[in-house]
Design a protein around this motif. Structure first.
Motif, PDB file in Angstrom:
ATOM      1  N   ARG A 241       0.836  -1.198   0.000  1.00 31.03           N
ATOM      2  CA  ARG A 241       0.000   0.000   0.000  1.00 31.03           C
ATOM      3  C   ARG A 241       0.878   1.258   0.000  1.00 31.03           C
ATOM      4  NH1 ARG A 241      -5.835  -0.435   1.197  1.00 31.03           N
ATOM      5  NH2 ARG A 241      -6.302  -2.641   0.774  1.00 31.03           N
ATOM      6  N   THR A 245      -1.315   7.053   2.771  1.00 29.58           N
ATOM      7  CA  THR A 245      -2.774   6.986   2.638  1.00 29.58           C
ATOM      8  C   THR A 245      -3.337   5.587   2.839  1.00 29.58           C
ATOM      9  OG1 THR A 245      -2.639   6.588   0.245  1.00 29.58           O
ATOM     10  CG2 THR A 245      -2.685   8.894   1.003  1.00 29.58           C
ATOM     11  N   THR A 247      -3.846   3.630   0.563  1.00 31.41           N
ATOM     12  CA  THR A 247      -4.518   3.236  -0.663  1.00 31.41           C
ATOM     13  C   THR A 247      -3.650   2.207  -1.383  1.00 31.41           C
ATOM     14  OG1 THR A 247      -3.493   5.134  -1.752  1.00 31.41           O
ATOM     15  CG2 THR A 247      -5.760   5.410  -0.970  1.00 31.41           C
TER      16      THR A 247
END
Length: 282
Positions: A241, A245, A247
């Motif tokens: 990831r 963040t 994400t």
């Protein structure tokens, strides 16, 4: 060192404590916790360590009832580290109405990674940490990077809800063989403990391959999970990831983190490794 079991006692002491750093824990303290305490001491006039096994962050069938409760041993360790105060409330003190009708609801990140297999966990974490922030009113709060997703959620909560608190991340404490220190390591059998460093080794291999230029993140994740599975692990996830963040990572991201959660027998272990790439080599 003061030991407070009530909110009113802690709040009265806080008024004259100067710059306060909070280290939230569930007790059963190990060297990783003490590293948080030392960093907190370095940054403050007084350190408060909370010890509370928070029912809200345990799911059905998890280890709430058997989670180790070792208050005397914990306070002995904290006294030796120069901690100013321990906040060790009972459940009724922190949740006077038994149920918690008002909760902190984190964003969708709470349902990813560990949240996929522990629904409601991060709601419980965020709620109890918000309560501790309100009660202790710390200037600084120290959290370990081992619980990387938790750290990200707490950082986001503190920013969005305007807590005037500096969130300080502290590197993961490790045993000599690389195993991340955790209270749950005590659940491992002797043979499981011998295999436990395989989790960190799998993450280290991913980090090494990325540093060497590999960008096929899906293959790296799959290969690591397959290797762990062949060695007797039940893998919840291995994922790469974005470090800030959380994400999903993309080629071109310079700051990455590889996170994993897997079980050996009945014990669930988590770990992660941060990777910082030179943008010129991406």
């Amino acid at each position: 060192m003061y030991i407070f079991h009530t909110i009113s006692g802690l709040r009265a002491w806080r008024k004259t404590a100067g710059i306060v750093a909070l280290v939230p824990t569930m007790g059963n303290l190990h060297e990783g916790h003490l590293a948080l305490v030392r960093e907190a001491r370095r940054r403050s006039d007084a350190v408060v360590v909370s010890i509370f096994v928070n029912r809200l962050q345990f799911g059905q069938g998890e280890d709430f009832d058997r989670y180790p409760r070792t208050l005397q041993e914990d306070t002995d360790k904290l006294h030796g580290e120069g901690v100013a105060a321990v906040f060790a409330p009972d459940e009724h003190e922190l949740y006077p109405h038994v149920s918690q009708d008002y909760n902190i609801e984190p964003p969708h990140l709470q349902n990813e990674l560990c949240g996929r297999v522990r629904p409601g966990h991060f709601r419980g974490v965020a709620t109890v940490v918000a309560k501790l922030f309100n009660i202790v009113q710390p200037d600084i709060a120290c959290f370990g990077k081992k619980d990387y997703q938790q750290l990200a959620i707490i950082r986001g909560m503190a920013a969005d809800l305007n807590f005037n608190i500096e969130i300080v991340p502290v590197d993961t404490g490790r045993a000599d063989d690389g195993l991340a220190l955790s209270s749950r390591n005590a659940y491992l059998s002797e043979s499981e403990r011998e295999k436990a460093p395989q989790l960190y080794a799998a993450l280290s291999r991913i980090a090494e391959q990325i540093q060497m230029g590999s960008r096929d993140y899906v293959r790296l994740e799959t290969d690591a999970a397959d290797t762990l599975h062949r060695n007797g692990w039940q893998v919840d996830y291995v994922e790469i990831r974005h470090a800030d963040t959380l994400t999903v990572a993309h080629v071109g991201d310079a700051d990455l983190v590889v996170l994993a959660a897997a079980r050996l027998g009945k014990t669930r272990l988590i770990d992660n490794i941060e990777i910082h790439l030179d943008k010129k080599t991406i």
